[in-house]
Design a protein around this motif. Structure first.
Motif, PDB file in Angstrom:
ATOM      1  N   ALA A 220       1.497   1.906 -18.027  1.00 37.79           N
ATOM      2  CA  ALA A 220       2.764   1.346 -17.553  1.00 37.79           C
ATOM      3  C   ALA A 220       2.934   1.581 -16.057  1.00 37.79           C
ATOM      4  N   GLY A 221       2.557   2.778 -15.579  1.00 37.48           N
ATOM      5  CA  GLY A 221       2.666   3.070 -14.157  1.00 37.48           C
ATOM      6  C   GLY A 221       1.784   2.172 -13.311  1.00 37.48           C
ATOM      7  N   ILE A 222       0.581   1.910 -13.795  1.00 29.79           N
ATOM      8  CA  ILE A 222      -0.321   0.981 -13.088  1.00 29.79           C
ATOM      9  C   ILE A 222       0.319  -0.404 -13.013  1.00 29.79           C
ATOM     10  N   GLY A 223       0.960  -0.813 -14.106  1.00 26.91           N
ATOM     11  CA  GLY A 223       1.630  -2.111 -14.118  1.00 26.91           C
ATOM     12  C   GLY A 223       2.796  -2.185 -13.148  1.00 26.91           C
ATOM     13  N   VAL A 224       3.579  -1.102 -13.076  1.00 26.91           N
ATOM     14  CA  VAL A 224       4.710  -1.076 -12.141  1.00 26.91           C
ATOM     15  C   VAL A 224       4.209  -1.195 -10.707  1.00 26.91           C
ATOM     16  N   LEU A 225       3.163  -0.440 -10.368  1.00 28.02           N
ATOM     17  CA  LEU A 225       2.602  -0.516  -9.019  1.00 28.02           C
ATOM     18  C   LEU A 225       2.072  -1.924  -8.724  1.00 28.02           C
TER      19      LEU A 225
END
Length: 390
Positions: A220-225
């Motif tokens: 999810a963090g990779i997606g937000v970035l």
């Protein structure tokens, strides 16, 4: 820089109660829980600051909040907190291995998104019952906390959980229940715990903790970035957070990861010019290191507060995550049967062979998914291509 400080404050204050509830649920005493919160804050700050400084990207690291909720649902394993620490260590090794061995990371990503989200929702759901239970048991103290949260959710959503925690402090103090003890006990001290490796804890805690941390946090963090135009360096992130998680396990920390919810604060336009947003991530890391000194105070406050009220704030802190998980789990109609099976089993708290419901929920969902795929292919004929079950 202010955006980074706000991100760390919201992350720490908003979910510290969840972390403490999780550590206490798997058998940690007050000293071990304070040590766990201390090492998680320090690890998130040091690793997050180093990653942001080296890459000049707004990479923010935090502890695994859904992972802490998993601990609440899992309960104390056979072998006590030492077995839980062994599971934390295994989880850290798996996170680092996912950075070294791409096939492991791809295997996690290959789990259908609705099933991963459903497992997360099943873990979070029982914890989110906390506010309702608190209002039923202690309405005079719980209602003001919930009311503050509700008002702030409408006018300043990011401040809703910190506001609810502040309301809890006021309510408990006015009730005369707040007894923090001597000041010497408020200084956090590292507490080493020799890990014990139990099969039930590894399967019931380590594996679900790894999957939840990867799917709900790192991915999810990779997606937000990516949504802000940044490409996260996956291998360094997984290696560093995994190694730090494994090292911090013996001091009571369950796992750290790439931030997901707070990542938007340090990577978004509020953090300043695009080329300088990494500075906000560094300031968030420095704030986490400073907040680590509050671990003992937070644990002392939680110990002096009626447990049902602590559970209420923890539930309020996770409602947003539950909303997102349920939305992702049930959005695609073809996957709803397996998603519902996963949620029901994971949320049931059922345990078998010493293994908690999160693992069995994912297994149930995968079983339904594979059976429905097999039936769909059988109905289409042996020469038909893969089909999505309906």
């Amino acid at each position: 820089m202010p955006a980074g400080v706000v991100a760390a404050l919201v992350g720490f204050v908003g979910s510290a109660t969840v972390v403490l509830a999780g550590l206490r649920a798997v058998g940690a005493d007050a000293e071990q829980a304070a040590s766990g919160l201390l090492v998680l804050s320090l690890s998130a700050g040091v690793v997050g600051g180093a990653l942001a400084w080296r890459t000049r990207l707004p990479l923010s690291v935090a502890w695994s909040t859904p992972g802490a909720a998993l601990l609440v649902a899992a309960g104390e394993p056979s072998g006590g907190f030492a077995a839980a620490v062994g599971a934390f260590l295994v989880c850290g090794v798996l996170l680092a291995a996912a950075g070294l061995w791409g096939a492991l990371a791809r295997a996690v990503v290959a789990i259908p998104v609705p099933l991963a989200a459903a497992m997360t929702a099943g873990i979070l759901l029982p914890v989110c019952f906390g506010p309702a239970r608190a209002v039923a048991e202690l309405p005079g103290q719980a209602l003001p906390v919930v009311a503050v949260w509700g008002v702030l959710t409408l006018v300043a959503r990011r401040l809703a959980v910190p506001g609810a925690l502040l309301a809890l402090v006021v309510v408990v103090a006015l009730a005369g229940d707040l007894r923090l003890g001597p000041a010497s006990g408020l200084v956090p001290q590292p507490a080493f715990v020799a890990p014990r490796f139990e099969l039930g804890a590894i399967v019931g805690i380590a594996l679900p903790l790894f999957l939840v941390t990867m799917a709900s946090q790192n991915v999810a963090g990779i997606g937000v970035l990516a949504s802000f135009g940044y490409r996260a360096p996956v291998r360094p992130v997984l290696l560093s957070t995994g190694a730090a998680s494994a090292a911090g396990a013996v001091l009571g920390g369950h796992a750290i990861n790439l931030a997901a919810l707070s990542a938007a604060l340090v990577a978004g336009p509020d953090a300043g010019p695009r080329a300088r947003r990494w500075v906000a991530a560094v300031s968030a890391a420095a704030t986490y290191v400073a907040l680590a000194l509050l671990a003992g105070l937070v644990v002392a406050f939680v110990a002096a507060t009626p447990p049902v009220l602590v559970e209420a704030v923890a539930g309020l802190a996770l409602l947003g995550a539950l909303e997102s998980a349920l939305g992702a789990a049930l959005r695609d109609e073809p996957h709803r049967p397996e998603a519902v099976a996963t949620i029901v089993v994971a949320a049931s708290g059922a345990s078998a062979l010493g293994i908690g419901g999160a693992f069995w929920g994912l297994l149930a969902g995968l079983t339904v998914h594979l059976v429905r795929r097999w039936r769909a292919r059988d109905e289409r004929g042996p020469d038909a291509g893969p089909a999505t079950p309906r």
